[in-house]
Design an enzyme around this catalytic site. Structure first.
Site, PDB file in Angstrom:
ATOM      1  N   ASP A 125       0.830  -1.198   0.000  1.00  0.00           N
ATOM      2  CA  ASP A 125       0.000   0.000   0.000  1.00  0.00           C
ATOM      3  C   ASP A 125       0.872   1.259   0.000  1.00  0.00           C
ATOM      4  O   ASP A 125       1.880   1.332   0.704  1.00  0.00           O
ATOM      5  CB  ASP A 125      -0.904  -0.017   1.242  1.00  0.00           C
ATOM      6  CG  ASP A 125      -1.948   1.069   1.228  1.00  0.00           C
ATOM      7  OD1 ASP A 125      -2.731   1.125   0.268  1.00  0.00           O
ATOM      8  OD2 ASP A 125      -1.979   1.872   2.181  1.00  0.00           O
ATOM      9  N   GLU A 176       1.732  -0.571  -4.912  1.00  0.00           N
ATOM     10  CA  GLU A 176       0.662   0.343  -5.320  1.00  0.00           C
ATOM     11  C   GLU A 176       1.330   1.647  -5.753  1.00  0.00           C
ATOM     12  O   GLU A 176       1.812   2.415  -4.929  1.00  0.00           O
ATOM     13  CB  GLU A 176      -0.320   0.633  -4.182  1.00  0.00           C
ATOM     14  CG  GLU A 176      -1.467   1.526  -4.659  1.00  0.00           C
ATOM     15  CD  GLU A 176      -2.187   2.287  -3.553  1.00  0.00           C
ATOM     16  OE1 GLU A 176      -3.260   2.852  -3.838  1.00  0.00           O
ATOM     17  OE2 GLU A 176      -1.675   2.340  -2.417  1.00  0.00           O
ATOM     18  N   ASP A 229     -10.407   1.338  -4.827  1.00  0.00           N
ATOM     19  CA  ASP A 229     -10.078   2.764  -4.825  1.00  0.00           C
ATOM     20  C   ASP A 229     -10.638   3.516  -6.025  1.00  0.00           C
ATOM     21  O   ASP A 229     -10.321   4.692  -6.223  1.00  0.00           O
ATOM     22  CB  ASP A 229      -8.555   2.949  -4.792  1.00  0.00           C
ATOM     23  CG  ASP A 229      -7.962   2.697  -3.412  1.00  0.00           C
ATOM     24  OD1 ASP A 229      -8.640   2.997  -2.419  1.00  0.00           O
ATOM     25  OD2 ASP A 229      -6.824   2.209  -3.342  1.00  0.00           O
TER      26      ASP A 229
END
Length: 544
Positions: A328, A357, A424
């Site tokens: 992340d 990410e 997201d």
């Protein structure tokens, strides 16, 4: 010739080893020069013999984006000390390209001053492909919204009815046992890996604010449940990749609370980036994720923080035998830490995948010493532009797809996580105006791109949803509501990825007569996808 456009960088995405016996060489030129018939040749040899003994081979034009053309050669070698220059031919006139730039002549007698070189291919500098990635189809699960499996747990935290529209803070009750319950469904769908959003203790529904990294969140189950999930998934040929939230944590994490209480006197003060002696929750004098004061940023340059996080990374491989990590906010964590992270994870499990990410060009992290690949949001954007917005035609779309392939080494492209949407983003189906043919065609494209396609849970049922939290709706397990014809079509597309041509095949992406054409070739066989419009495609497979 546009000399300003000519580019080659040794030991980069323009020159890299696939093994000690094979290298990829790329040369960038102006697109208009390639269109005018520019010919490129590689004059190569062994570093210490180059003056006397050289070999010449054509470098074919392989990719074009809106501005540049890329010539690429996959070269077999028998000596790891490679040197080379390029010969460029335009309208019958020859030029040479070396470290001196484009010149009309080249002095091979003094070549040791200015040839390009890959001076020595050290085996531990060659980026390996995680062998299972190119043929894998991922399925991303937002755990709270997928399935309730433990009907006997404490349900008091659940504050929304299954199927109701979610809010930023609502809990629906999905858990790890729910995923175990549906593993056969996923196996039947053709899924070969699951990417789980965070499962560790947190007081949010998304769990991206971790309180304790070594405790499974009680809402999701226990460590024993997770170990069973991985074991049962592995028994079905499905791998499990977890979400590592190492950029930040919850303000409730014990170490941060110690700083809130004791300020500079806390041994954890330097675990965080604080402007002052004490962490001020009201005025937020510390760095955090975005502007979320409840997610303080971890100082990953601190050796104690590094040790703490590396222990977590290897702990879950030891305890549950997970198959990798999705990182992340990877682009906000220090490169130094990710280098340590890779060494620790790969030493523990060599074929564990590391997926960052990063929504942008992540080349600095994808050179073999940090991440294997990223969540390919650049691919997502290209698909949205063509299928949803219809703002790019076939030619521009093909050019953009080529452009993102040229950002990285071949190994990275074949490990990319190619997604249409995620937790997201808006649901791709919704962005496409709820057009199932557009979604189907985009999924076909995903199966033909190098890398691992990632299907966000419910996509196989054309799940709707706007931006977060609406993209995190509950999975509808009532089969009477399913479009079985569409579901079967998705299964057919997923099954394509079992074909070795679509796993390791070379790729060509062009546009012709308003259609996008993707050709994959491998061991003399070919597979072709022609996208005539956002809703029309054909697939041709060479099964000879």
């Amino acid at each position: 010739m546009n000399k300003h456009a000519v580019l080659h960088i040794p030991e980069s995405r323009y020159c890299f080893a696939l093994s000690k016996e094979e290298v990829v060489i790329r040369l960038r030129t102006a697109k208009e020069d390639a269109d005018a018939g520019l010919k490129v040749r590689l004059i190569y040899g062994v570093k210490y013999d180059y003056k006397e003994k050289r070999f010449t081979v054509d470098v074919p034009l392989k990719y074009e984006d809106e501005i540049f053309a890329y010539y690429e050669l996959q070269l077999k070698i028998n000596d790891v000390r490679l040197v080379y220059i390029f010969e460029l031919e335009e309208n019958g006139k020859k030029y040479y390209f070396s470290e001196d730039g484009v010149t009309e002549t080249y002095d091979f007698e003094e070549c040791f001053y200015n040839f390009f070189q890959l001076p020595y291919i050290n085996e531990n500098d060659v980026m390996p492909i995680v062998d299972w990635m190119p043929g894998t189809v991922f399925y991303q699960i937002f755990v709270d919204r997928f399935c309730i499996g433990n009907e006997n747990k404490d349900m008091s935290y659940i504050d929304m009815k299954w199927g109701d529209k979610p809010t930023p803070r609502s809990h629906a009750g999905g858990d790890l046992r729910g995923i175990i319950k549906r593993l056969d469904y996923l196996k039947n769908l053709g899924i070969s890996a699951i990417y789980l959003t965070p499962i560790f203790w947190s007081d949010s529904n998304h769990k991206y604010d971790t309180i304790d990294y070594k405790q499974i969140d009680p809402q999701f189950g226990t460590t024993e449940d997770f170990v069973e999930l991985v074991k049962e998934a592995h028994a079905r040929g499905i791998r499990i990749v977890c979400d590592a939230v190492f950029n930040h944590c919850s303000y409730k994490m014990a170490q941060f609370q110690d700083v809130v209480k004791n300020g500079k006197a806390s041994k954890y003060h330097d675990w965080f980036i604080i402007d002052g002696d004490k962490a001020d929750l009201d005025n937020r004098n510390y760095e955090c994720f975005a502007y979320c004061e409840y997610m303080p940023k971890l100082n990953t340059a601190n050796p104690d923080v590094q040790k703490f996080l590396l222990d977590i990374a290897t702990y879950w491989i030891d305890v549950a035998d997970i198959d990798g990590w999705r990182l992340d906010v990877a682009d906000e964590v220090s490169h130094d830490f990710w280098r340590m992270f890779r060494k620790a994870v790969k030493a523990k499990k060599s074929d564990a995948v590391i997926i960052g990410e990063n929504w942008h060009d992540a080349y600095p992290s994808l050179q073999g010493e940090q991440q294997d690949s990223i969540m390919n949001y650049a691919y997502t954007k290209i698909c949205l532009d063509y299928f949803a917005k219809e703002s790019c035609d076939a030619l521009k779309t093909a050019q953009h797809l080529n452009g993102i392939l040229m950002r990285n080494m071949k190994q990275v492209n074949y490990m990319m996580l190619n997604l249409l949407d995620s937790h997201d983003t808006d649901r791709f189906f919704t962005k496409c105006g709820k057009d199932k043919k557009k979604l189907e065609t985009a999924l076909a494209l995903s199966m033909f791109m190098p890398g691992a396609p990632c299907i966000y849970y419910g996509t196989e049922h054309a799940m709707e949803g706007g931006y977060d939290p609406d993209c995190r709706r509950c999975f509808d397990w009532d089969e009477s509501n399913w479009d079985k014809q569409f579901l079967n079509k998705v299964k057919e597309l997923i099954a394509l990825k079992k074909n070795p041509i679509l796993q390791m095949g070379d790729v060509s992406i062009t546009a012709d007569d308003g259609a996008i054409k993707i050709v994959r070739s491998y061991n003399g066989k070919m597979a072709k996808l022609t996208i005539s419009s956002p809703t029309v495609y054909t697939i041709t497979l060479d099964n000879k």
